[in-house]
Design a protein around this motif. Structure first.
Motif, PDB file in Angstrom:
ATOM      1  N   ALA A  99       8.519  -8.259 -19.276  1.00  0.00           N
ATOM      2  CA  ALA A  99       8.298  -6.818 -19.272  1.00  0.00           C
ATOM      3  C   ALA A  99       6.885  -6.512 -18.788  1.00  0.00           C
ATOM      4  O   ALA A  99       5.947  -7.264 -19.048  1.00  0.00           O
ATOM      5  N   PHE A 100       6.732  -5.395 -18.079  1.00  0.00           N
ATOM      6  CA  PHE A 100       5.412  -5.025 -17.580  1.00  0.00           C
ATOM      7  C   PHE A 100       5.300  -3.512 -17.452  1.00  0.00           C
ATOM      8  O   PHE A 100       6.302  -2.794 -17.321  1.00  0.00           O
ATOM      9  N   ASP A 101       4.050  -3.048 -17.494  1.00  0.00           N
ATOM     10  CA  ASP A 101       3.743  -1.651 -17.208  1.00  0.00           C
ATOM     11  C   ASP A 101       3.263  -1.477 -15.777  1.00  0.00           C
ATOM     12  O   ASP A 101       3.411  -0.408 -15.198  1.00  0.00           O
ATOM     13  N   GLN A 102       2.654  -2.543 -15.225  1.00  0.00           N
ATOM     14  CA  GLN A 102       2.168  -2.500 -13.848  1.00  0.00           C
ATOM     15  C   GLN A 102       2.288  -3.898 -13.266  1.00  0.00           C
ATOM     16  O   GLN A 102       2.010  -4.885 -13.939  1.00  0.00           O
ATOM     17  N   ILE A 103       2.699  -3.953 -12.003  1.00  0.00           N
ATOM     18  CA  ILE A 103       2.839  -5.240 -11.329  1.00  0.00           C
ATOM     19  C   ILE A 103       1.906  -5.285 -10.118  1.00  0.00           C
ATOM     20  O   ILE A 103       1.816  -4.326  -9.355  1.00  0.00           O
ATOM     21  N   ILE A 104       1.182  -6.406  -9.997  1.00  0.00           N
ATOM     22  CA  ILE A 104       0.286  -6.640  -8.861  1.00  0.00           C
ATOM     23  C   ILE A 104       0.909  -7.715  -7.979  1.00  0.00           C
ATOM     24  O   ILE A 104       1.193  -8.823  -8.445  1.00  0.00           O
ATOM     25  N   CYS A 105       1.122  -7.406  -6.707  1.00  0.00           N
ATOM     26  CA  CYS A 105       1.633  -8.390  -5.756  1.00  0.00           C
ATOM     27  C   CYS A 105       0.456  -9.094  -5.094  1.00  0.00           C
ATOM     28  O   CYS A 105      -0.335  -8.459  -4.391  1.00  0.00           O
ATOM     29  N   ALA A 106       0.350 -10.393  -5.324  1.00  0.00           N
ATOM     30  CA  ALA A 106      -0.766 -11.171  -4.769  1.00  0.00           C
ATOM     31  C   ALA A 106      -0.253 -12.521  -4.292  1.00  0.00           C
ATOM     32  O   ALA A 106      -0.803 -13.563  -4.623  1.00  0.00           O
ATOM     33  N   ILE A 107       0.826 -12.496  -3.493  1.00  0.00           N
ATOM     34  CA  ILE A 107       1.430 -13.755  -3.054  1.00  0.00           C
ATOM     35  C   ILE A 107       0.780 -14.287  -1.784  1.00  0.00           C
ATOM     36  O   ILE A 107       1.101 -15.392  -1.343  1.00  0.00           O
ATOM     37  N   GLY A 108      -0.125 -13.517  -1.192  1.00  0.00           N
ATOM     38  CA  GLY A 108      -0.809 -13.995   0.001  1.00  0.00           C
ATOM     39  C   GLY A 108      -1.192 -12.839   0.912  1.00  0.00           C
ATOM     40  O   GLY A 108      -0.864 -11.682   0.652  1.00  0.00           O
ATOM     41  N   ARG A 109      -1.917 -13.165   1.979  1.00  0.00           N
ATOM     42  CA  ARG A 109      -2.349 -12.179   2.951  1.00  0.00           C
ATOM     43  C   ARG A 109      -2.118 -12.725   4.354  1.00  0.00           C
ATOM     44  O   ARG A 109      -2.101 -13.945   4.549  1.00  0.00           O
ATOM     45  N   ARG A 110      -1.908 -11.828   5.294  1.00  0.00           N
ATOM     46  CA  ARG A 110      -1.755 -12.233   6.688  1.00  0.00           C
ATOM     47  C   ARG A 110      -2.608 -11.342   7.579  1.00  0.00           C
ATOM     48  O   ARG A 110      -2.853 -10.177   7.265  1.00  0.00           O
ATOM     49  N   ALA A 111      -3.032 -11.911   8.704  1.00  0.00           N
ATOM     50  CA  ALA A 111      -3.913 -11.192   9.620  1.00  0.00           C
ATOM     51  C   ALA A 111      -3.212  -9.975  10.207  1.00  0.00           C
ATOM     52  O   ALA A 111      -2.002 -10.003  10.470  1.00  0.00           O
ATOM     53  N   ARG A 112      -3.980  -8.897  10.393  1.00  0.00           N
ATOM     54  CA  ARG A 112      -3.458  -7.697  11.052  1.00  0.00           C
ATOM     55  C   ARG A 112      -3.540  -7.910  12.568  1.00  0.00           C
ATOM     56  O   ARG A 112      -4.595  -7.755  13.166  1.00  0.00           O
ATOM     57  N   LEU A 113      -2.439  -8.264  13.168  1.00  0.00           N
ATOM     58  CA  LEU A 113      -2.421  -8.576  14.600  1.00  0.00           C
ATOM     59  C   LEU A 113      -1.434  -7.720  15.380  1.00  0.00           C
ATOM     60  O   LEU A 113      -1.440  -7.750  16.618  1.00  0.00           O
ATOM     61  N   SER A 114      -0.591  -6.959  14.706  1.00  0.00           N
ATOM     62  CA  SER A 114       0.413  -6.160  15.408  1.00  0.00           C
ATOM     63  C   SER A 114      -0.163  -4.813  15.809  1.00  0.00           C
ATOM     64  O   SER A 114      -1.034  -4.257  15.136  1.00  0.00           O
TER      65      SER A 114
END
Length: 209
Positions: free
Chosen positions: A187-202
């Motif tokens: 159970a959660f009140d807030q979820i943080i997505c931190a599975i990774g990052r990718r370069a802004r190339l598009s």
């Protein structure tokens, strides 16, 4: 509030005025690379300008990778890019915080908010945290997180986000253990997505090139 103050203090050092004063020509607008030696800028004030060069550097930073989890959008997730502005509007820390991801960003945020007083659960698909580091480093970080009160769950596949039947307005993440196949809920009140990052190339013309 402190994060916002730090950002405000740093902002002048990254301003157009500072770099112009240092002798850098700064053009504001949207750039597209139309061939390996030419950049076309749609200027913010209108019109276009072309620059020719021997070398082009794209330094547009990175953006958070979002997992394909049913119900995630409805769970009103945040990322390391958006959480500071979102949390600044809260009167108190999220009581139950779920951090999705076991990399550097996920570990940093899990520990920080646990120390600030949230009840934090960190969920990761991998067998250990920080998989790019040595095994003993991963073990040391996990021990530090646990000592700070973080509930670390490794080897868990996130299946879906759904409403928490025990708490009106609450959410829960349904997990499946990769070894046993057993299902569980967090159970959660807030979820943080931190599975990774990718370069802004598009969007810079690279697709056409």
């Amino acid at each position: 509030q402190r994060i916002e103050q730090v950002i405000a203090a740093i902002a002048p050092h990254d301003s157009v005025a500072r770099y112009t004063a240092l002798g850098v020509e700064v053009l504001q607008g949207h750039a597209r690379i139309i061939n390996p030696w030419t950049v076309e800028i749609s200027l913010a004030e209108g019109g276009t300008q072309r620059l020719s060069t021997r070398s082009i550097v794209i330094a547009a930073g990175a953006q958070a990778v979002l997992p394909d989890i049913p119900g995630l959008s409805e769970a009103d997730y945040v990322t390391s890019d958006t959480l500071w502005a979102r949390f600044a509007r809260l009167d108190a820390l999220p009581q139950r915080l779920l951090v999705l991801g076991g990399g550097p960003v996920g570990c940093e945020l899990a520990q920080a908010f646990a120390r600030l007083g949230s009840s934090v659960t960190q969920v990761d698909l991998g067998e250990r945290l920080l998989p790019r580091e040595d095994v003993d480093v991963s073990a040391l970080v996990r021990a530090a997180l646990t000592a700070d009160g973080v509930n670390v769950l490794n080897g868990q596949q996130a299946l879906r986000c759904e409403s928490d039947p025990l708490r009106p307005g609450g959410q829960q993440l349904v997990l499946q253990d990769l070894q046993t196949g057993a299902l569980s809920q967090v159970a959660f009140d807030q979820i943080i997505c931190a599975i990774g990052r990718r370069a802004r190339l598009s969007g810079y013309g690279l697709e056409e090139l």
